[in-house]
Motif scaffolding. Sequence first.
Motif, PDB file in Angstrom:
ATOM      1  N   ASP A   1       0.758  -1.140  -0.125  1.00  0.00           N
ATOM      2  CA  ASP A   1      -0.051  -0.052  -0.068  1.00  0.00           C
ATOM      3  C   ASP A   1       0.903   1.319  -0.048  1.00  0.00           C
ATOM      4  N   GLU A   2       0.348   2.337  -0.649  1.00  0.00           N
ATOM      5  CA  GLU A   2       1.351   3.456  -0.746  1.00  0.00           C
ATOM      6  C   GLU A   2       1.482   4.283   0.346  1.00  0.00           C
ATOM      7  N   THR A   3       0.626   3.860   1.362  1.00  0.00           N
ATOM      8  CA  THR A   3       0.775   4.833   2.771  1.00  0.00           C
ATOM      9  C   THR A   3       2.075   4.325   3.366  1.00  0.00           C
ATOM     10  N   ILE A   4       2.573   3.077   3.024  1.00  0.00           N
ATOM     11  CA  ILE A   4       3.859   2.424   3.593  1.00  0.00           C
ATOM     12  C   ILE A   4       4.889   3.380   3.152  1.00  0.00           C
ATOM     13  N   PHE A   5       5.132   3.925   2.146  1.00  0.00           N
ATOM     14  CA  PHE A   5       5.790   4.760   1.681  1.00  0.00           C
ATOM     15  C   PHE A   5       6.239   6.080   2.369  1.00  0.00           C
ATOM     16  N   ASN A   6       5.328   6.549   3.275  1.00  0.00           N
ATOM     17  CA  ASN A   6       5.458   7.580   3.950  1.00  0.00           C
ATOM     18  C   ASN A   6       6.839   7.123   5.043  1.00  0.00           C
ATOM     19  N   ILE A   7       7.312   6.196   5.006  1.00  0.00           N
ATOM     20  CA  ILE A   7       8.331   5.728   5.813  1.00  0.00           C
ATOM     21  C   ILE A   7       9.670   6.297   5.342  1.00  0.00           C
ATOM     22  N   ARG A   8      10.443   6.657   5.997  1.00  0.00           N
ATOM     23  CA  ARG A   8      11.808   7.187   5.274  1.00  0.00           C
ATOM     24  C   ARG A   8      12.649   6.173   4.928  1.00  0.00           C
ATOM     25  N   SER A   9      13.020   6.270   3.745  1.00  0.00           N
ATOM     26  CA  SER A   9      13.853   5.395   2.897  1.00  0.00           C
ATOM     27  C   SER A   9      15.390   5.712   3.027  1.00  0.00           C
ATOM     28  N   ILE A  10      16.247   4.649   2.763  1.00  0.00           N
ATOM     29  CA  ILE A  10      17.591   5.323   2.664  1.00  0.00           C
ATOM     30  C   ILE A  10      18.135   4.645   1.329  1.00  0.00           C
ATOM     31  N   GLY A  11      17.233   3.910   0.512  1.00  0.00           N
ATOM     32  CA  GLY A  11      17.593   3.626  -0.778  1.00  0.00           C
ATOM     33  C   GLY A  11      16.905   2.607  -1.581  1.00  0.00           C
ATOM     34  N   LYS A  12      17.025   2.090  -2.535  1.00  0.00           N
ATOM     35  CA  LYS A  12      16.501   0.825  -3.028  1.00  0.00           C
ATOM     36  C   LYS A  12      17.290  -0.231  -3.522  1.00  0.00           C
ATOM     37  N   ILE A  13      16.883  -1.450  -3.380  1.00  0.00           N
ATOM     38  CA  ILE A  13      17.537  -2.617  -3.637  1.00  0.00           C
ATOM     39  C   ILE A  13      17.786  -2.942  -4.974  1.00  0.00           C
ATOM     40  N   ILE A  14      19.029  -3.074  -5.447  1.00  0.00           N
ATOM     41  CA  ILE A  14      19.396  -3.120  -6.715  1.00  0.00           C
ATOM     42  C   ILE A  14      20.301  -4.692  -6.917  1.00  0.00           C
ATOM     43  N   GLY A  15      20.519  -5.261  -5.972  1.00  0.00           N
ATOM     44  CA  GLY A  15      21.183  -6.618  -5.996  1.00  0.00           C
ATOM     45  C   GLY A  15      20.972  -7.350  -4.908  1.00  0.00           C
ATOM     46  N   LEU A  16      20.956  -8.769  -5.142  1.00  0.00           N
ATOM     47  CA  LEU A  16      20.852  -9.769  -3.783  1.00  0.00           C
ATOM     48  C   LEU A  16      21.814 -10.590  -3.815  1.00  0.00           C
ATOM     49  N   TYR A  17      22.248 -11.300  -2.498  1.00  0.00           N
ATOM     50  CA  TYR A  17      23.286 -12.132  -2.386  1.00  0.00           C
ATOM     51  C   TYR A  17      22.770 -13.531  -1.825  1.00  0.00           C
ATOM     52  N   ASP A  18      23.551 -14.663  -1.910  1.00  0.00           N
ATOM     53  CA  ASP A  18      23.136 -15.935  -1.538  1.00  0.00           C
ATOM     54  C   ASP A  18      22.692 -15.851   0.108  1.00  0.00           C
ATOM     55  N   ASN A  19      23.349 -15.024   0.787  1.00  0.00           N
ATOM     56  CA  ASN A  19      23.111 -14.938   2.221  1.00  0.00           C
ATOM     57  C   ASN A  19      22.182 -13.713   2.325  1.00  0.00           C
ATOM     58  N   TYR A  20      20.894 -13.992   2.951  1.00  0.00           N
ATOM     59  CA  TYR A  20      19.784 -13.264   2.973  1.00  0.00           C
ATOM     60  C   TYR A  20      19.916 -11.942   4.152  1.00  0.00           C
ATOM     61  N   ASP A  21      21.160 -11.996   4.561  1.00  0.00           N
ATOM     62  CA  ASP A  21      21.159 -10.810   5.446  1.00  0.00           C
ATOM     63  C   ASP A  21      22.001  -9.497   4.832  1.00  0.00           C
ATOM     64  N   LYS A  22      22.163  -9.601   3.623  1.00  0.00           N
ATOM     65  CA  LYS A  22      22.968  -8.494   3.137  1.00  0.00           C
ATOM     66  C   LYS A  22      22.378  -8.068   1.589  1.00  0.00           C
ATOM     67  N   VAL A  23      22.103  -6.860   1.192  1.00  0.00           N
ATOM     68  CA  VAL A  23      21.728  -6.389  -0.150  1.00  0.00           C
ATOM     69  C   VAL A  23      22.608  -5.377  -0.579  1.00  0.00           C
ATOM     70  N   LYS A  24      22.599  -5.108  -1.977  1.00  0.00           N
ATOM     71  CA  LYS A  24      23.187  -4.061  -2.555  1.00  0.00           C
ATOM     72  C   LYS A  24      22.124  -3.012  -2.843  1.00  0.00           C
ATOM     73  N   ILE A  25      22.453  -1.840  -2.428  1.00  0.00           N
ATOM     74  CA  ILE A  25      21.595  -0.848  -2.445  1.00  0.00           C
ATOM     75  C   ILE A  25      22.198   0.550  -3.223  1.00  0.00           C
ATOM     76  N   LEU A  26      20.981   1.182  -3.784  1.00  0.00           N
ATOM     77  CA  LEU A  26      21.450   2.585  -4.477  1.00  0.00           C
ATOM     78  C   LEU A  26      21.005   3.454  -3.424  1.00  0.00           C
ATOM     79  N   LEU A  27      22.007   4.252  -2.660  1.00  0.00           N
ATOM     80  CA  LEU A  27      21.707   5.063  -1.591  1.00  0.00           C
ATOM     81  C   LEU A  27      20.793   6.438  -2.259  1.00  0.00           C
ATOM     82  N   ASP A  28      19.761   6.552  -1.423  1.00  0.00           N
ATOM     83  CA  ASP A  28      19.153   7.725  -1.789  1.00  0.00           C
ATOM     84  C   ASP A  28      18.216   8.225  -0.266  1.00  0.00           C
ATOM     85  N   ILE A  29      19.030   8.649   0.540  1.00  0.00           N
ATOM     86  CA  ILE A  29      18.694   9.217   1.899  1.00  0.00           C
ATOM     87  C   ILE A  29      17.470  10.252   1.781  1.00  0.00           C
ATOM     88  N   GLU A  30      16.249   9.887   2.340  1.00  0.00           N
ATOM     89  CA  GLU A  30      15.427  10.828   2.280  1.00  0.00           C
ATOM     90  C   GLU A  30      15.471  11.611   3.655  1.00  0.00           C
TER      91      GLU A  30
END
Length: 119
Positions: free
Chosen positions: A90-119
């Motif tokens: 739901d779009e209302t969840i996007f009122n939460i401040r984000s630090i970026g968007k995920i652009i890559g995943l790894y085999d271990n699920y506790d790390k992702v590659k993100i494109l930083l865009d700190i709001e």
Amino acid sequence: MDNVYEKLFDETIEVGDIISQNAINNKVYKSCNYKKDRIIGVCTNVNNNEITISNSGCVDANIIGIACIGDKVTCSDIPGKGVAIRYDQDETIFNIRSIGKIIGLYDNYDKVKILLDIE
């Protein structure tokens, strides 16, 4: 852009942790509150008490939970760790401040590659 900061608390900061800055003395700590914390970036290097932080570009970030490419990342309840905000929620969840968007995943699920865009 990378900047070097000093730790505020005697805590273990790891590469990939989401970092906030204390407004009074400019020292840094692991972020855990997207509403109150002054999020400045993601830790990219740790050298004793000095922490290198990136606030732009592509970096690896520590997360908890399930994430997909295209999801936004915000702070979780666990200090320093992020959590994905599903792109199809739901779009209302996007009122939460984000630090970026995920652009890559790894085999271990506790790390992702993100494109930083700190709001």
